[in-house]
Design a protein around this motif. Sequence first.
Motif, PDB file in Angstrom:
ATOM      1  N   TYR A 179      32.803  25.956  21.301  1.00 21.66           N
ATOM      2  CA  TYR A 179      32.235  25.229  22.456  1.00 21.66           C
ATOM      3  C   TYR A 179      31.830  26.209  23.554  1.00 21.66           C
ATOM      4  CZ  TYR A 179      34.138  21.184  20.111  1.00 21.66           C
ATOM      5  OH  TYR A 179      34.420  20.220  19.177  1.00 21.66           O
ATOM      6  N   ASP A 180      30.534  26.263  23.776  1.00 21.92           N
ATOM      7  CA  ASP A 180      29.949  27.136  24.767  1.00 21.92           C
ATOM      8  C   ASP A 180      30.233  26.654  26.192  1.00 21.92           C
ATOM      9  OD1 ASP A 180      28.502  29.426  24.724  1.00 21.92           O
ATOM     10  OD2 ASP A 180      26.599  28.432  25.242  1.00 21.92           O
ATOM     11  N   ASN A 181      30.585  25.367  26.304  1.00 27.21           N
ATOM     12  CA  ASN A 181      30.805  24.779  27.636  1.00 27.21           C
ATOM     13  C   ASN A 181      32.286  24.737  28.013  1.00 27.21           C
ATOM     14  OD1 ASN A 181      31.461  22.834  25.738  1.00 27.21           O
ATOM     15  ND2 ASN A 181      30.709  21.104  26.962  1.00 27.21           N
ATOM     16  N   LEU A 182      33.073  25.660  27.438  1.00 32.82           N
ATOM     17  CA  LEU A 182      34.509  25.702  27.742  1.00 32.82           C
ATOM     18  C   LEU A 182      34.882  27.063  28.322  1.00 32.82           C
ATOM     19  CD1 LEU A 182      37.495  24.679  27.473  1.00 32.82           C
ATOM     20  CD2 LEU A 182      37.467  25.578  25.133  1.00 32.82           C
ATOM     21  N   VAL A 183      35.566  27.033  29.452  1.00 28.55           N
ATOM     22  CA  VAL A 183      36.180  28.259  29.966  1.00 28.55           C
ATOM     23  C   VAL A 183      37.645  27.938  30.262  1.00 28.55           C
ATOM     24  CG1 VAL A 183      35.394  27.867  32.368  1.00 28.55           C
ATOM     25  CG2 VAL A 183      36.097  30.149  31.655  1.00 28.55           C
ATOM     26  N   ILE A 184      38.520  28.785  29.758  1.00 24.60           N
ATOM     27  CA  ILE A 184      39.958  28.555  29.927  1.00 24.60           C
ATOM     28  C   ILE A 184      40.484  29.552  30.956  1.00 24.60           C
ATOM     29  CG2 ILE A 184      42.193  28.606  28.749  1.00 24.60           C
ATOM     30  CD1 ILE A 184      40.704  27.817  26.196  1.00 24.60           C
ATOM     31  N   VAL A 185      41.256  29.041  31.906  1.00 26.34           N
ATOM     32  CA  VAL A 185      41.791  29.898  32.969  1.00 26.34           C
ATOM     33  C   VAL A 185      43.301  30.015  32.788  1.00 26.34           C
ATOM     34  CG1 VAL A 185      42.058  30.184  35.457  1.00 26.34           C
ATOM     35  CG2 VAL A 185      39.920  29.278  34.529  1.00 26.34           C
ATOM     36  N   ARG A 186      43.802  31.244  32.830  1.00 25.76           N
ATOM     37  CA  ARG A 186      45.222  31.491  32.585  1.00 25.76           C
ATOM     38  C   ARG A 186      45.798  32.461  33.614  1.00 25.76           C
ATOM     39  NH1 ARG A 186      47.612  32.038  27.111  1.00 25.76           N
ATOM     40  NH2 ARG A 186      47.470  29.947  26.268  1.00 25.76           N
ATOM     41  N   THR A 187      47.101  32.615  33.590  1.00 27.81           N
ATOM     42  CA  THR A 187      47.761  33.419  34.623  1.00 27.81           C
ATOM     43  C   THR A 187      48.981  34.154  34.091  1.00 27.81           C
ATOM     44  OG1 THR A 187      48.842  33.296  36.781  1.00 27.81           O
ATOM     45  CG2 THR A 187      49.146  31.406  35.350  1.00 27.81           C
ATOM     46  N   PHE A 188      49.348  35.225  34.768  1.00 31.61           N
ATOM     47  CA  PHE A 188      50.615  35.915  34.477  1.00 31.61           C
ATOM     48  C   PHE A 188      51.736  35.414  35.410  1.00 31.61           C
ATOM     49  CE2 PHE A 188      49.958  39.341  31.386  1.00 31.61           C
ATOM     50  CZ  PHE A 188      48.584  39.290  31.241  1.00 31.61           C
ATOM     51  N   SER A 189      51.420  34.411  36.239  1.00 34.03           N
ATOM     52  CA  SER A 189      52.383  33.979  37.265  1.00 34.03           C
ATOM     53  C   SER A 189      53.542  33.140  36.731  1.00 34.03           C
ATOM     54  CB  SER A 189      51.672  33.137  38.330  1.00 34.03           C
ATOM     55  OG  SER A 189      50.715  33.892  39.017  1.00 34.03           O
ATOM     56  N   LYS A 190      53.340  32.465  35.611  1.00 31.69           N
ATOM     57  CA  LYS A 190      54.345  31.473  35.185  1.00 31.69           C
ATOM     58  C   LYS A 190      55.172  31.989  34.008  1.00 31.69           C
ATOM     59  CE  LYS A 190      52.298  28.843  38.228  1.00 31.69           C
ATOM     60  NZ  LYS A 190      52.901  28.476  39.498  1.00 31.69           N
ATOM     61  N   PHE A 191      54.607  31.950  32.799  1.00 35.00           N
ATOM     62  CA  PHE A 191      55.329  32.389  31.598  1.00 35.00           C
ATOM     63  C   PHE A 191      55.770  33.851  31.728  1.00 35.00           C
ATOM     64  CE2 PHE A 191      54.740  34.433  27.348  1.00 35.00           C
ATOM     65  CZ  PHE A 191      55.719  33.775  26.627  1.00 35.00           C
ATOM     66  N   PHE A 192      54.910  34.713  32.257  1.00 38.64           N
ATOM     67  CA  PHE A 192      55.243  36.127  32.374  1.00 38.64           C
ATOM     68  C   PHE A 192      55.940  36.470  33.697  1.00 38.64           C
ATOM     69  CE2 PHE A 192      51.862  36.465  29.090  1.00 38.64           C
ATOM     70  CZ  PHE A 192      52.596  37.153  28.138  1.00 38.64           C
ATOM     71  N   GLY A 193      56.210  35.463  34.504  1.00 40.57           N
ATOM     72  CA  GLY A 193      57.032  35.663  35.698  1.00 40.57           C
ATOM     73  C   GLY A 193      56.522  36.710  36.674  1.00 40.57           C
TER      74      GLY A 193
END
Length: 348
Positions: free
Chosen positions: A196-210
């Motif tokens: 899907y070309d119309n998908l961008v996923i945003v992630r973080t190091f703030s939660k799981f990686f503390g």
Amino acid sequence: MIREVIRILNPYESGKSAEYLKKGLVVLCSNENPYPPHPAVIEAIEEELSRINRYPDPDYGELKEAISEYLDVGIENIAVGCGASDVLNNVCVAVLDVMDVVTIPIPSYTMYAILAMLRDASLNFVEYPYYQIESEDIIDKSRGSKLMFLCSPNNPTGNTIKDLEDILSNFDGLVVLDEAYAEFSGKSAVDLIKDYDNLVIVRTFSKFFGLAGLRIGYAVSGNLELIEGLEKIRLPFCINNIAVRAAVAALENLDYYVRIRDKIVESREKLAKEIEKFELLEVLPSEANFLLVRVKEKTGLAKKLEKEGVAVRDVTGLMGLEGEHLRITVGREEENKALIEALKRILE
Ligand SMILES: Cc1ncc(COP(=O)(O)O)c(C=O)c1O
């Protein structure tokens, strides 16, 4: 002097975790990871301290390589930023023109509306009780939108999105999927970026990686034009050297973070059962590192808990959420116990 939209804007109400920690409270209000970093992360930070006279690598190649290995995606599919919030903002800057329509199912993370407003976009809120999004309905109600914000697991309800592919196939605009808490659910849509070309996923190091205090976020997409755009507009050197080294060291010690995650998930289930014992409280099922709790009768419970030494997030009044609700971060065992004891003192 300043723009009208900024004059009327209600600023984002940040969690007051730092302030509460200073006061010596048990802090369960900002969905942080309650466990310390892996020793290798501390070591990497200490090592990097002697190099802070130097600018970071402008392309963040080492960081992207580590993320690429972690998620099994190409380096060209990754854009980085100073926390997920910065990446979300960059997506808005890259995509939104004045009066573009932005669809936001609610209740959800309040930053989406703020960031879209700052682009002078037109907001299209669609309310679903406890974020039970119905794909056919949202497809219908988002026609003509340029962008849609989805959050999975959602803050503050804790549930994940079903039928994402249905939405992606039928929505003409860009879906921004916020996976800030994805690792706690064991579910991710990263595999879908190639379809899907119309998908961008945003992630973080703030939660799981503390690493909430170090500010590292990233976007993943199969849409290379978008990724290139995000890389082009982020401020140069927005992630500092220390944060880069810490993030890479965290990824090199994934096992440790998986063990912590398993502990948090186990504690979450235990804590949910304990809270459910109070007749006044109902716990919503969660796949994140926090619980949404409905207070059946208006009690002002968050304030009372604060007086008893425990800080939780009062999400009463959040758009799309009816009645009194608390969002409670799953803490260490002793912190969760302190919460239950405080609830007993208040409610029994
Ligand atoms: C759903 C969601 N997205 C993004 C963020 C921001 O994360 P970061 O610390 O990476 O800016 C948060 C933080 O609480 C969040 O709850």
